[in-house]
Design a protein around this motif. Structure first.
Motif, PDB file in Angstrom:
ATOM      1  N   ILE A  32      49.036  38.616  31.635  1.00 42.05           N
ATOM      2  CA  ILE A  32      49.310  39.828  32.420  1.00 42.05           C
ATOM      3  C   ILE A  32      49.569  39.431  33.876  1.00 42.05           C
ATOM      4  O   ILE A  32      48.653  39.048  34.614  1.00 42.05           O
ATOM      5  CB  ILE A  32      48.136  40.835  32.301  1.00 42.05           C
ATOM      6  CG1 ILE A  32      47.872  41.183  30.820  1.00 42.05           C
ATOM      7  CG2 ILE A  32      48.436  42.084  33.120  1.00 42.05           C
ATOM      8  CD1 ILE A  32      49.058  41.793  30.066  1.00 42.05           C
ATOM      9  N   LYS A  34      50.998  41.294  36.306  1.00 41.92           N
ATOM     10  CA  LYS A  34      51.156  42.399  37.263  1.00 41.92           C
ATOM     11  C   LYS A  34      50.664  42.004  38.651  1.00 41.92           C
ATOM     12  O   LYS A  34      49.617  41.355  38.769  1.00 41.92           O
ATOM     13  CB  LYS A  34      50.410  43.638  36.757  1.00 41.92           C
ATOM     14  CG  LYS A  34      48.904  43.460  36.651  1.00 41.92           C
ATOM     15  CD  LYS A  34      48.243  44.677  36.015  1.00 41.92           C
ATOM     16  CE  LYS A  34      46.731  44.519  36.006  1.00 41.92           C
ATOM     17  NZ  LYS A  34      46.082  45.508  35.121  1.00 41.92           N
ATOM     18  N   ASN A  55      52.855  46.177  34.329  1.00 39.76           N
ATOM     19  CA  ASN A  55      52.567  47.610  34.205  1.00 39.76           C
ATOM     20  C   ASN A  55      53.296  48.479  35.215  1.00 39.76           C
ATOM     21  O   ASN A  55      53.176  49.699  35.186  1.00 39.76           O
ATOM     22  CB  ASN A  55      51.058  47.869  34.318  1.00 39.76           C
ATOM     23  CG  ASN A  55      50.536  47.606  35.711  1.00 39.76           C
ATOM     24  OD1 ASN A  55      51.175  46.904  36.496  1.00 39.76           O
ATOM     25  ND2 ASN A  55      49.382  48.151  36.015  1.00 39.76           N
ATOM     26  N   MET A 158      47.510  49.577  20.313  1.00 41.77           N
ATOM     27  CA  MET A 158      46.947  48.975  21.526  1.00 41.77           C
ATOM     28  C   MET A 158      45.869  49.911  22.055  1.00 41.77           C
ATOM     29  O   MET A 158      45.962  51.123  21.884  1.00 41.77           O
ATOM     30  CB  MET A 158      48.079  48.827  22.542  1.00 41.77           C
ATOM     31  CG  MET A 158      47.683  48.314  23.902  1.00 41.77           C
ATOM     32  SD  MET A 158      47.269  49.607  25.085  1.00 41.77           S
ATOM     33  CE  MET A 158      47.680  48.757  26.612  1.00 41.77           C
ATOM     34  N   SER A 203      40.488  39.897  30.193  1.00 46.22           N
ATOM     35  CA  SER A 203      39.739  38.706  30.628  1.00 46.22           C
ATOM     36  C   SER A 203      38.252  38.792  30.294  1.00 46.22           C
ATOM     37  O   SER A 203      37.645  37.820  29.872  1.00 46.22           O
ATOM     38  CB  SER A 203      39.904  38.492  32.139  1.00 46.22           C
ATOM     39  OG  SER A 203      41.226  38.139  32.425  1.00 46.22           O
ATOM     40  N   ARG A 218      45.416  40.543  26.129  1.00 45.82           N
ATOM     41  CA  ARG A 218      46.131  40.737  27.401  1.00 45.82           C
ATOM     42  C   ARG A 218      45.257  40.213  28.536  1.00 45.82           C
ATOM     43  O   ARG A 218      44.297  40.853  28.926  1.00 45.82           O
ATOM     44  CB  ARG A 218      46.424  42.225  27.610  1.00 45.82           C
ATOM     45  CG  ARG A 218      47.096  42.917  26.421  1.00 45.82           C
ATOM     46  CD  ARG A 218      47.326  44.395  26.738  1.00 45.82           C
ATOM     47  NE  ARG A 218      46.115  45.063  27.178  1.00 45.82           N
ATOM     48  CZ  ARG A 218      45.303  45.755  26.366  1.00 45.82           C
ATOM     49  NH1 ARG A 218      45.580  45.897  25.089  1.00 45.82           N
ATOM     50  NH2 ARG A 218      44.220  46.321  26.858  1.00 45.82           N
ATOM     51  N   ILE A 219      45.614  39.051  29.042  1.00 40.82           N
ATOM     52  CA  ILE A 219      44.729  38.387  29.996  1.00 40.82           C
ATOM     53  C   ILE A 219      45.427  38.125  31.321  1.00 40.82           C
ATOM     54  O   ILE A 219      46.465  37.459  31.362  1.00 40.82           O
ATOM     55  CB  ILE A 219      44.178  37.080  29.373  1.00 40.82           C
ATOM     56  CG1 ILE A 219      43.420  37.443  28.077  1.00 40.82           C
ATOM     57  CG2 ILE A 219      43.282  36.345  30.362  1.00 40.82           C
ATOM     58  CD1 ILE A 219      42.833  36.262  27.343  1.00 40.82           C
ATOM     59  N   GLY A 220      44.866  38.687  32.381  1.00 42.01           N
ATOM     60  CA  GLY A 220      45.443  38.517  33.713  1.00 42.01           C
ATOM     61  C   GLY A 220      44.581  37.622  34.587  1.00 42.01           C
ATOM     62  O   GLY A 220      44.916  36.460  34.852  1.00 42.01           O
ATOM     63  N   THR A 221      43.459  38.168  35.027  1.00 43.81           N
ATOM     64  CA  THR A 221      42.587  37.498  36.002  1.00 43.81           C
ATOM     65  C   THR A 221      42.205  36.070  35.607  1.00 43.81           C
ATOM     66  O   THR A 221      42.212  35.182  36.453  1.00 43.81           O
ATOM     67  CB  THR A 221      41.306  38.345  36.194  1.00 43.81           C
ATOM     68  OG1 THR A 221      41.703  39.704  36.407  1.00 43.81           O
ATOM     69  CG2 THR A 221      40.500  37.867  37.373  1.00 43.81           C
ATOM     70  N   ARG A 227      43.333  39.810  41.536  1.00 41.45           N
ATOM     71  CA  ARG A 227      44.447  40.497  42.192  1.00 41.45           C
ATOM     72  C   ARG A 227      43.936  41.115  43.484  1.00 41.45           C
ATOM     73  O   ARG A 227      42.879  41.722  43.497  1.00 41.45           O
ATOM     74  CB  ARG A 227      45.024  41.594  41.290  1.00 41.45           C
ATOM     75  CG  ARG A 227      45.716  41.065  40.063  1.00 41.45           C
ATOM     76  CD  ARG A 227      46.123  42.181  39.129  1.00 41.45           C
ATOM     77  NE  ARG A 227      44.996  42.800  38.480  1.00 41.45           N
ATOM     78  CZ  ARG A 227      44.498  42.401  37.308  1.00 41.45           C
ATOM     79  NH1 ARG A 227      45.037  41.388  36.653  1.00 41.45           N
ATOM     80  NH2 ARG A 227      43.472  43.020  36.780  1.00 41.45           N
TER      81      ARG A 227
HETATM   82  C1  LIG Z   1      45.534  44.589  34.114  1.00 40.01           C
HETATM   83  C2  LIG Z   1      45.529  44.786  32.675  1.00 40.01           C
HETATM   84  C3  LIG Z   1      45.073  43.779  31.804  1.00 40.01           C
HETATM   85  C4  LIG Z   1      44.513  42.440  32.272  1.00 40.01           C
HETATM   86  O1  LIG Z   1      43.251  42.604  32.849  1.00 40.01           O
HETATM   87  P1  LIG Z   1      42.407  41.333  33.329  1.00 40.01           P
HETATM   88  O2  LIG Z   1      41.027  41.865  33.426  1.00 40.01           O
HETATM   89  O3  LIG Z   1      42.974  40.922  34.647  1.00 40.01           O
HETATM   90  O4  LIG Z   1      42.537  40.277  32.321  1.00 40.01           O
HETATM   91  C5  LIG Z   1      45.142  44.028  30.445  1.00 40.01           C
HETATM   92  N1  LIG Z   1      45.626  45.176  29.956  1.00 40.01           N
HETATM   93  C6  LIG Z   1      46.068  46.157  30.751  1.00 40.01           C
HETATM   94  C7  LIG Z   1      46.619  47.410  30.134  1.00 40.01           C
HETATM   95  C8  LIG Z   1      46.037  46.010  32.136  1.00 40.01           C
HETATM   96  O5  LIG Z   1      46.495  46.999  32.913  1.00 40.01           O
END
Ligand SMILES: *Cc1c(COP(=O)(O)O)cnc(C)c1O
Length: 229
Positions: A32, A34, A55, A158, A203, A218-221, A227
């Motif tokens: 992720i 974003k 997103n 989802m 995450s 779905r992994i961002g951080t 962020r």
């Molecule tokens: C931001 C987001 C994520 C990722 O979240 P993290 O905690 O940063 O891994 C996953 N899914 C959705 C829908 C998000 O908006």
């Protein structure tokens, strides 16, 4: 840094899958990205990351157009009818379809683009008023109605569960999504009822999600860091 994080995350995914008797190949990582600059996404791509999630449409458009076309983009934000055309153009998978009107609009634009669009239906398992997603009891009617939209391929479901301090708090919500998917599979409502995608886990709770059947995490951080904003 990003490569190290990616490798670390991949190995946790792998170990978790193996520990609960699943094939690690069944669990795909969506990075992720974003609010992260294109340079950081390019760095992840250098380390073989292909699937990314965004997103916010404006922000995503700029990055998608700048980055190599080999990247595969998931839309994970709130869908707006007036932006459905651009969403259908830019993304390969749309994870947040939650109402028939937007499904029809996306189908229409996919048709004009001569494109088959992979979609997931977002389910509001926690029934939170501020969250998008179809309510669990309405999912069946929505998927039934989507059967006639031939430019959409409903790959699965989802969810974004209610926020919990502990990863364990997400477990019942992930179980709920899995259960809903099994009921819908009984009705043959998915494009491929033998390969149903469940996008769940971020995450903080992706290990629990994998234990409960996630096929997309779905992994961002954990990959790109915190962020700002
Ligand atoms: C931001 C987001 C994520 C990722 O979240 P993290 O905690 O940063 O891994 C996953 N899914 C959705 C829908 C998000 O908006």
């Amino acid at each position: 840094m990003i490569c190290t994080n990616l490798e670390q995350t991949r190995s946790v995914i792998r170990e978790t899958a193996l520990k609960c008797g699943r094939d690690p190949q069944e669990v795909k990582l969506v990075a992720i990205s974003k609010r992260m600059p294109a340079e950081m996404i390019a760095e992840a791509y250098q380390c073989d990351q292909i699937q990314f999630g965004e997103n916010y449409l404006q922000d995503a458009e700029e990055k998608i157009n700048r980055l190599p076309s080999a990247l595969h983009w998931h839309f994970i934000g709130h869908l707006q009818s007036n932006k459905a055309k651009m969403t259908a153009e830019l993304f390969q998978m749309i994870e947040t379809v939650d109402r028939l009107k937007i499904a029809r609009t996306l189908d229409h634009h996919a048709g004009l683009l001569q494109k088959k669009l992979d979609v997931l239906v977002q389910v509001n398992v926690g029934r939170e008023p501020q969250k998008s997603g179809v309510l669990p009891e309405d999912a069946s009617d929505l998927l039934r109605a989507m059967q006639s939209l031939h430019n959409l391929r409903v790959r699965g479901l989802m969810t974004i569960p209610p926020y919990g301090q502990e990863a364990e708090a997400s477990r019942p919500w992930f179980q709920a999504l899995k259960k809903i998917s099994m009921k819908l599979a009984d009705k043959n409502f998915f494009y491929d009822n033998k390969a149903i995608e469940l996008s769940m886990g971020m995450s903080g709770d992706f290990k629990v999600a994998i234990e409960e059947g996630a096929t997309l995490v779905r992994i961002g951080t954990a990959i790109f860091g915190e962020r700002s904003l």
